[in-house]
Write a protein that holds these residues in place. Structure first.
Motif, PDB file in Angstrom:
ATOM      1  N   LEU A 180       6.330   0.788  -7.553  1.00  0.00           N
ATOM      2  CA  LEU A 180       6.151   1.983  -6.728  1.00  0.00           C
ATOM      3  C   LEU A 180       6.866   3.105  -7.465  1.00  0.00           C
ATOM      4  O   LEU A 180       8.062   2.994  -7.767  1.00  0.00           O
ATOM      5  CB  LEU A 180       6.743   1.784  -5.339  1.00  0.00           C
ATOM      6  N   THR A 226      -1.122   8.037  -1.476  1.00  0.00           N
ATOM      7  CA  THR A 226      -0.998   8.903  -2.640  1.00  0.00           C
ATOM      8  C   THR A 226      -1.715  10.217  -2.381  1.00  0.00           C
ATOM      9  O   THR A 226      -2.352  10.394  -1.338  1.00  0.00           O
ATOM     10  CB  THR A 226      -1.606   8.244  -3.895  1.00  0.00           C
ATOM     11  N   GLU A 261       0.859  -1.187   0.000  1.00  0.00           N
ATOM     12  CA  GLU A 261       0.000   0.000   0.000  1.00  0.00           C
ATOM     13  C   GLU A 261       0.888   1.227   0.000  1.00  0.00           C
ATOM     14  O   GLU A 261       1.974   1.210   0.568  1.00  0.00           O
ATOM     15  CB  GLU A 261      -0.892   0.041   1.247  1.00  0.00           C
ATOM     16  N   VAL A 262       0.392   2.294  -0.632  1.00  0.00           N
ATOM     17  CA  VAL A 262       1.121   3.558  -0.629  1.00  0.00           C
ATOM     18  C   VAL A 262       0.117   4.690  -0.479  1.00  0.00           C
ATOM     19  O   VAL A 262      -0.965   4.651  -1.055  1.00  0.00           O
ATOM     20  CB  VAL A 262       1.979   3.727  -1.912  1.00  0.00           C
ATOM     21  N   LYS A 300       3.887   9.912  -4.740  1.00  0.00           N
ATOM     22  CA  LYS A 300       4.047   8.470  -4.832  1.00  0.00           C
ATOM     23  C   LYS A 300       2.762   7.855  -5.395  1.00  0.00           C
ATOM     24  O   LYS A 300       1.676   8.310  -5.078  1.00  0.00           O
ATOM     25  CB  LYS A 300       4.365   7.890  -3.459  1.00  0.00           C
TER      26      LYS A 300
END
Length: 74
Positions: free
Chosen positions: A50, A37, A34-35, A58
């Motif tokens: 990524l 954003t 997970e990132v 990101k």
């Protein structure tokens, strides 16, 4: 208000544009991730990339999209 849908191309005078060759940072991740954003939390699958964009944002890039869109620099 104009409304555009995914499955119908509007009859407009479209021009062609070439995306500028701006290098971005990227790394392929070998497990689900997970990132955070600018639009919220995005999930990536194992093998997705990524990315860090030109404004340090990101985001996740699907592996198949990455292969069609990017070329790794040496």
């Amino acid at each position: 208000m104009l409304k555009f849908t995914q499955n119908k191309t509007p009859k407009l005078n479209f021009k062609k544009a070439l995306k500028k060759p701006i290098p971005v940072k990227c790394v392929q991740i070998d497990e689900p991730f997970e990132v955070e954003t600018m639009e919220g939390v995005m999930k990536g699958k194992a093998g997705d990339w990524l990315m860090i964009g030109v404004n340090d944002e990101k985001y996740v890039c699907d592996a198949s999209i990455f292969k069609k869109t990017y070329e790794l620099m040496k």
